[in-house]
Design an enzyme around this catalytic site. Structure first.
Site, PDB file in Angstrom:
ATOM      1  CB  THR A   1      23.077 -29.962   3.796  1.00 29.77           C
ATOM      2  OG1 THR A   1      24.057 -29.811   2.776  1.00 29.77           O
ATOM      3  CG2 THR A   1      23.508 -31.131   4.679  1.00 29.77           C
ATOM      4  CG  ASP A   2      23.648 -30.286  -1.659  1.00 25.89           C
ATOM      5  OD1 ASP A   2      24.355 -29.972  -0.678  1.00 25.89           O
ATOM      6  OD2 ASP A   2      23.786 -29.757  -2.790  1.00 25.89           O
ATOM      7  CD  GLU A   3      28.125 -30.036   2.524  1.00 28.09           C
ATOM      8  OE1 GLU A   3      29.067 -30.656   3.069  1.00 28.09           O
ATOM      9  OE2 GLU A   3      27.978 -28.807   2.626  1.00 28.09           O
TER      10      GLU A   3
ATOM     11  CE1 TYR B   1      26.251 -29.337   8.387  1.00 31.74           C
ATOM     12  CE2 TYR B   1      27.091 -29.624   6.152  1.00 31.74           C
ATOM     13  CZ  TYR B   1      26.112 -29.167   7.023  1.00 31.74           C
ATOM     14  OH  TYR B   1      24.991 -28.553   6.524  1.00 31.74           O
TER      15      TYR B   1
ATOM     16  CE  LYS C   1      21.509 -30.531   8.779  1.00 37.24           C
ATOM     17  NZ  LYS C   1      20.569 -29.767   9.644  1.00 37.24           N
TER      18      LYS C   1
END
Length: 346
Positions: free
Chosen positions: A130-132, A155, A159
């Site tokens: 994810t870009d998060e 989260y 990741k």
């Protein structure tokens, strides 16, 4: 190819499974069937001779070894993950166990299988992230593949850790990996705890439509079927050890997404008042990142991929899908946490 897909009964994973089978690939869907998984998501391909399902937990290494030995995949596409930021705030332990330890188990099972098979040249381990992991942006700028990691939620931290493991297994053991980091996905079969399905279902129920803070957080919206197309391209043609950012080229503020959905519903299923009247501003999420935006130059320049669906087209298609598939989302309403405000324990 024979593709082993983890999390293939989830939102993005099921889109990959459906598209891969449609394109003639054999698929082994490995999913633990936790709360956000639904085998109805892959019902359209479940009877295909190209499809197989294994109910297996990526936290169980022995089961993974058995699955690899039984199915002998050509490539792995690792999507299985706990993914809801609000749930990670309330219960980070599940995210550590699944996203970090589960990815470690997948890497080790894949490495053992790859070595036992004689290190076939075509084998790939594709890790989907994810870009998060990059944290938050201000009003300008975009994430590139070289942006430093700065995760702000349990989260995204889990990741980020999984991304680092995948890179290390490539550098240390030579495991042939490719990696992708995507922007916010939306579309059919989206589990009803994320923003877009929540807005649609709250609106239809005549309930308050919750908007965190003032709704000014910006996301780059990627239609899930576009994402699945990009993922299959990367696993086939991506350069080993390389990461690719996949974005929708569709930045919008959350409040604008909500109001657009309300307008679409006003046209498709008009009520006694405009759906926007149901919008309710609620206390913001702790640590809520202000803005994500992806620079997709690498995947565009190296692999020739661009998204095909604009956010306006995708939202219209998504709203129509939920209107046409009430049986699917009704069956999920009693699952833990659905319809509740989560992520406030901090």
């Amino acid at each position: 190819m024979k593709i082993l897909v983890t999390g293939g009964a989830g939102f993005i994973g099921s889109a990959v499974v459906r598209l891969a089978v449609t394109r003639g690939h054999a698929v082994v869907n490995v999913d633990a069937l936790t709360y956000a998984a639904c085998l109805d998501n892959v019902a359209s391909v479940a009877d295909s001779p190209l499809y197989a399902f294994e109910q297996a937990d990526i936290r169980d290494r022995a089961v993974l070894d058995r699955v690899f030995a039984a199915h002998r995949p050509d490539v792995v596409m690792h999507l299985a993950a706990e993914s809801h930021v609000d749930r990670s705030i309330d219960g980070p332990g599940d995210f550590i166990e699944t996203n970090i330890n589960g990815t470690y188990n997948m890497l080790e099972a894949a490495r053992a299988y790859w070595v036992a098979e004689g290190k076939p040249a075509g084998f790939r381990f594709h890790h989907i992230s994810t870009d998060e992991v990059f944290g938050t942006l201000g009003d300008t700028g975009q994430f590139t593949e070289d942006t430093p990691y700065a995760p702000n939620s349990p989260y995204s931290a889990s990741k980020a850790a999984s991304d680092h493991l995948v890179r290390a297994w490539h550098e240390t053991y030579g495991l042939p990996v490719v990696m992708t980091n995507c922007s916010n996905n939306y579309g059919p079969f989206h589990f009803p705890e994320k923003l877009i399905p929540v807005v649609i279902l709250k609106a239809l129920a005549g309930a308050p439509i919750p908007v965190y803070g003032q709704g000014l957080n910006v996301r780059d919206w990627l239609y899930v079927e576009d994402h699945a197309d990009a993922l299959l391209l990367v696993v086939e043609k991506g350069k080993l050890g390389r990461s690719y950012n996949i974005g929708g080229e569709n930045e919008m503020r959350n409040i604008d997404i909500v109001q657009t959905i309300c307008t679409i519903l006003d046209e498709k299923r008009p009520g006694n008042q405009a759906y926007a009247e149901q919008i309710s501003y609620v206390t913001d999420r702790p640590g809520h990142d202000l803005r994500y935006a992806i620079d997709p130059s690498r995947i565009r320049d190296e692999l020739g991929w661009r998204p095909s669906v604009t956010v306006e087209e995708g939202l219209e298609k998504t709203v129509q899908w939920y209107l046409d598939n009430e049986d699917w989302w009704r069956a999920l309403q009693d699952r833990a946490g659905v319809g509740e405000r989560l992520g406030v324990k901090a």
